[in-house]
Design an enzyme around this catalytic site. Structure first.
Site, PDB file in Angstrom:
ATOM      1  N   GLU A 286       0.835  -1.208   0.000  1.00 43.50           N
ATOM      2  CA  GLU A 286       0.000   0.000   0.000  1.00 43.50           C
ATOM      3  C   GLU A 286       0.869   1.257   0.000  1.00 43.50           C
ATOM      4  O   GLU A 286       0.533   2.260  -0.632  1.00 43.50           O
ATOM      5  CB  GLU A 286      -0.937  -0.012   1.205  1.00 43.50           C
ATOM      6  CG  GLU A 286      -1.987  -1.104   1.151  1.00 43.50           C
ATOM      7  CD  GLU A 286      -2.797  -1.057  -0.137  1.00 43.50           C
ATOM      8  OE1 GLU A 286      -3.345   0.020  -0.458  1.00 43.50           O
ATOM      9  OE2 GLU A 286      -2.873  -2.088  -0.814  1.00 43.50           O
ATOM     10  N   TRP A 289       1.711   1.732  -3.514  1.00 40.42           N
ATOM     11  CA  TRP A 289       0.718   2.433  -4.325  1.00 40.42           C
ATOM     12  C   TRP A 289       0.892   3.946  -4.207  1.00 40.42           C
ATOM     13  O   TRP A 289       0.693   4.682  -5.185  1.00 40.42           O
ATOM     14  CB  TRP A 289      -0.691   2.016  -3.908  1.00 40.42           C
ATOM     15  CG  TRP A 289      -1.168   0.769  -4.576  1.00 40.42           C
ATOM     16  CD1 TRP A 289      -1.188  -0.489  -4.068  1.00 40.42           C
ATOM     17  CD2 TRP A 289      -1.680   0.658  -5.914  1.00 40.42           C
ATOM     18  NE1 TRP A 289      -1.687  -1.379  -4.979  1.00 40.42           N
ATOM     19  CE2 TRP A 289      -2.005  -0.702  -6.124  1.00 40.42           C
ATOM     20  CE3 TRP A 289      -1.903   1.569  -6.943  1.00 40.42           C
ATOM     21  CZ2 TRP A 289      -2.530  -1.166  -7.328  1.00 40.42           C
ATOM     22  CZ3 TRP A 289      -2.435   1.102  -8.150  1.00 40.42           C
ATOM     23  CH2 TRP A 289      -2.742  -0.237  -8.326  1.00 40.42           C
ATOM     24  N   TRP A 317     -20.239  11.170 -20.199  1.00 40.27           N
ATOM     25  CA  TRP A 317     -20.631  11.534 -18.837  1.00 40.27           C
ATOM     26  C   TRP A 317     -21.951  12.286 -18.854  1.00 40.27           C
ATOM     27  O   TRP A 317     -22.286  12.969 -19.832  1.00 40.27           O
ATOM     28  CB  TRP A 317     -19.565  12.423 -18.193  1.00 40.27           C
ATOM     29  CG  TRP A 317     -18.188  11.838 -18.107  1.00 40.27           C
ATOM     30  CD1 TRP A 317     -17.078  12.262 -18.780  1.00 40.27           C
ATOM     31  CD2 TRP A 317     -17.772  10.727 -17.315  1.00 40.27           C
ATOM     32  NE1 TRP A 317     -16.000  11.489 -18.455  1.00 40.27           N
ATOM     33  CE2 TRP A 317     -16.387  10.538 -17.552  1.00 40.27           C
ATOM     34  CE3 TRP A 317     -18.419   9.877 -16.423  1.00 40.27           C
ATOM     35  CZ2 TRP A 317     -15.643   9.537 -16.941  1.00 40.27           C
ATOM     36  CZ3 TRP A 317     -17.688   8.883 -15.810  1.00 40.27           C
ATOM     37  CH2 TRP A 317     -16.321   8.714 -16.064  1.00 40.27           C
ATOM     38  N   ASN A 352     -10.382   3.515   3.024  1.00 49.75           N
ATOM     39  CA  ASN A 352     -10.037   3.300   1.618  1.00 49.75           C
ATOM     40  C   ASN A 352     -11.046   2.423   0.877  1.00 49.75           C
ATOM     41  O   ASN A 352     -11.394   2.704  -0.268  1.00 49.75           O
ATOM     42  CB  ASN A 352      -8.645   2.676   1.508  1.00 49.75           C
ATOM     43  CG  ASN A 352      -8.205   2.535   0.065  1.00 49.75           C
ATOM     44  OD1 ASN A 352      -8.059   3.517  -0.644  1.00 49.75           O
ATOM     45  ND2 ASN A 352      -8.010   1.305  -0.383  1.00 49.75           N
ATOM     46  N   TRP A 370     -15.427  11.742 -13.323  1.00 46.94           N
ATOM     47  CA  TRP A 370     -14.573  11.482 -12.157  1.00 46.94           C
ATOM     48  C   TRP A 370     -13.969  12.758 -11.589  1.00 46.94           C
ATOM     49  O   TRP A 370     -13.669  12.834 -10.398  1.00 46.94           O
ATOM     50  CB  TRP A 370     -13.473  10.482 -12.492  1.00 46.94           C
ATOM     51  CG  TRP A 370     -12.512  10.930 -13.580  1.00 46.94           C
ATOM     52  CD1 TRP A 370     -12.588  10.645 -14.912  1.00 46.94           C
ATOM     53  CD2 TRP A 370     -11.332  11.721 -13.406  1.00 46.94           C
ATOM     54  NE1 TRP A 370     -11.541  11.221 -15.594  1.00 46.94           N
ATOM     55  CE2 TRP A 370     -10.745  11.884 -14.692  1.00 46.94           C
ATOM     56  CE3 TRP A 370     -10.707  12.305 -12.311  1.00 46.94           C
ATOM     57  CZ2 TRP A 370      -9.574  12.613 -14.907  1.00 46.94           C
ATOM     58  CZ3 TRP A 370      -9.539  13.033 -12.517  1.00 46.94           C
ATOM     59  CH2 TRP A 370      -8.982  13.188 -13.792  1.00 46.94           C
ATOM     60  N   TRP A 393      -8.887   8.270  -8.270  1.00 46.42           N
ATOM     61  CA  TRP A 393     -10.143   8.520  -8.968  1.00 46.42           C
ATOM     62  C   TRP A 393     -10.098   7.993 -10.403  1.00 46.42           C
ATOM     63  O   TRP A 393     -11.066   7.404 -10.891  1.00 46.42           O
ATOM     64  CB  TRP A 393     -10.488  10.005  -8.932  1.00 46.42           C
ATOM     65  CG  TRP A 393     -11.261  10.352  -7.703  1.00 46.42           C
ATOM     66  CD1 TRP A 393     -10.767  10.839  -6.527  1.00 46.42           C
ATOM     67  CD2 TRP A 393     -12.668  10.191  -7.509  1.00 46.42           C
ATOM     68  NE1 TRP A 393     -11.788  10.976  -5.612  1.00 46.42           N
ATOM     69  CE2 TRP A 393     -12.969  10.603  -6.189  1.00 46.42           C
ATOM     70  CE3 TRP A 393     -13.712   9.750  -8.317  1.00 46.42           C
ATOM     71  CZ2 TRP A 393     -14.262  10.576  -5.672  1.00 46.42           C
ATOM     72  CZ3 TRP A 393     -15.010   9.723  -7.805  1.00 46.42           C
ATOM     73  CH2 TRP A 393     -15.264  10.130  -6.493  1.00 46.42           C
TER      74      TRP A 393
END
Length: 489
Positions: A286, A289, A317, A352, A370, A393
């Site tokens: 993590e 990331w 969208w 998360n 987004w 996102w």
């Protein structure tokens, strides 16, 4: 050879940015080791070209982080000078004011920051001032981790494999024992004059009750996590009802603790056998990331504004302000979504797993761009990081690097049943549903009227009905994604 006294007399400026700590701060260590009088400065720059203005929750954190840093520096013999305005102009002026012979800073990786730093370094060095930058805020420098063809990685797993193969991250540096602070008069803004804290209204009560900004708070949080969360991390990290996550993200975002400090506090535990190897490795991944997101931002500077995958520029969208407003307020009619959005508003943070659920709901069931979600998180998260927020996102939307497949559309009811099985998380943040039996808690619209009445729930009044049918929303999303495939063909 002894140092030139005339050179030693000239001061050294340490420019603090997203590294608000005194331990493991290579720029500060270099300044102290130089033997020069040290001037520590923070520039509040919301106006330079392409600099992204901080959101309201980040401003709250910044105020308290700067206050804590000033106290830490004072204990070592220095002070924190505050300047506001274009950072380049502020540093140039300070160099003249204190007759600086050196300016030190830790590197940053966003395009605006790099542009400011590069121009300033060139100008100051041309004027005879020593300028040095240091590797401090990511484990691996972006230029050091490349594919075999020399390009940046676009997929996490090979990126992390290459990063780990490049060597063990360096050990963190200790804090200076003392700092020989500059003894002349240096003008500084008063932190209170920056008005970073909310006053009308003061909405930060939940933040104050939840967080302790500053390096001491970061170290305390790390110790709590190692004791309470890490031993079961791999098994429980997706459970928002359990204290398994580190909650270090805001401390790392503002650099109150370095990734090297975190790494070397956690990684050895797998070797000693104190904590299971799987739990340690999952947590380190993590952290990986976070690294991946910062590398992406370095190589793709428009990560927060442009689709990483250009094919998404044609995505259909929908502009639905009512949907976005209900999502922001935690009034969608889906308890796990509403719990997450209310936790965010109250504390400036969200678990998360819940972040993924609420993001998927907005961009897939709601077909909302987004960027609307990214902007809301940017304003409301205390850990709003220009790298992590944008990369996450785009990952959920499917437009980003190593993105989730387009057909991965989280069902909030199933997610809630799996990761909040007893409903403790939902009951905490959606108290109007607290008395519903667990069987109906995550989908109250299916509960018998008698059960709703007994729990004091009136759908459409005390709690909203679902804003969209999940099956219909899923089918609409899949149809929208199909248009991308047709467009590509």
């Amino acid at each position: 050879m002894p140092a030139d006294p005339s050179v030693q007399h000239r001061s050294a400026i340490v420019w603090f940015r997203d590294d608000l700590r005194v331990a493991d701060h290579p720029a500060l260590t270099a300044a102290v080791d130089s033997g020069r009088p040290v001037v520590c400065v923070y520039c509040f720059d919301q106006v330079s070209a392409d600099v992204r203005r901080l959101g309201a929750a980040s401003l709250w954190w910044l105020h308290h982080a700067l206050a804590a840093l000033d106290q830490d520096l004072a204990a070592l013999g220095a002070r924190l000078v505050l300047r506001r305005g274009p950072a380049g102009d502020a540093i140039r002026a300070l160099v003249r004011e204190v007759d600086a012979g050196a300016v030190y800073w830790n590197r940053r990786y966003d395009a605006a920051g790099i542009a400011i730093d590069s121009a300033l370094k060139t100008e100051l060095k041309a004027g005879g001032c020593e300028v040095k930058s240091f590797h401090a805020n990511v484990l691996y420098e972006p230029q050091a981790i490349r594919t075999q063809t020399g390009g940046p990685f676009r997929v996490f797993t090979p990126f992390w494999r290459a990063a780990r193969a490049s060597g063990v991250p360096r050990r963190p540096l200790p804090a200076p024992v003392a700092i020989a602070g500059f003894d002349g008069a240096v003008a500084s803004d008063a932190l209170e004059d920056w008005r970073l804290l909310p006053t009308a209204p003061d909405w930060a009560g939940g933040l104050r009750a939840t967080w302790t900004p500053g390096a001491a708070g970061a170290q305390s949080q790390l110790a709590r996590f190692i004791a309470d969360g890490l031993p079961n991390y791999a098994d429980e990290r997706d459970r928002p009802d359990l204290p398994a996550t580190s909650r270090l993200s805001p401390h790392m975002r503002f650099g109150e603790i370095s990734p090297f400090e975190v790494w070397h506090a956690v990684a050895p535990l797998a070797l000693t056998g104190d904590i299971g190897h799987a739990h340690v490795e999952k947590f380190l991944a993590e952290v990986g990331w976070r690294e991946f997101a910062h590398h992406l931002l370095h190589h793709f500077p428009a990560l927060a504004t442009e689709n990483f995958q250009p094919a998404f520029d044609a995505f259909p969208w929908r502009a639905d302000e009512a949907f976005v407003a209900a999502w922001r307020k935690g009034l969608t009619g889906y308890p796990i979504i509403d719990a997450g959005m209310r936790e965010l508003w109250a504390t400036g943070w969200m678990h998360n797993r819940v972040r993924m659920i609420v993001a998927s709901f907005l961009v897939k069931h709601g077909l909302q761009d987004w960027r609307a979600g990214e902007a809301w998180f940017w304003d409301t998260l205390v850990d709003a990081c220009p790298a992590n927020n944008a990369a996450s996102w785009q990952w959920v939307a499917g437009s980003g690097a190593d993105a989730a497949p387009y057909f991965r559309i989280f069902n909030p009811v199933l997610q809630a049943a799996k990761f909040d099985p007893e409903g403790a998380y939902v009951r905490r943040w959606v108290p109007e549903l607290a008395d519903l039996p667990a069987k109906w808690l995550h989908e109250p619209w299916k509960a018998p009227r008698s059960v709703l009445a007994a729990a004091g729930v009136t759908l459409g009044a005390t709690y909203p009905t679902p804003i969209i049918d999940l099956d219909a929303g899923r089918e609409r999303a899949l149809a929208a994604f199909a248009t991308l495939k047709a467009h590509a063909a």
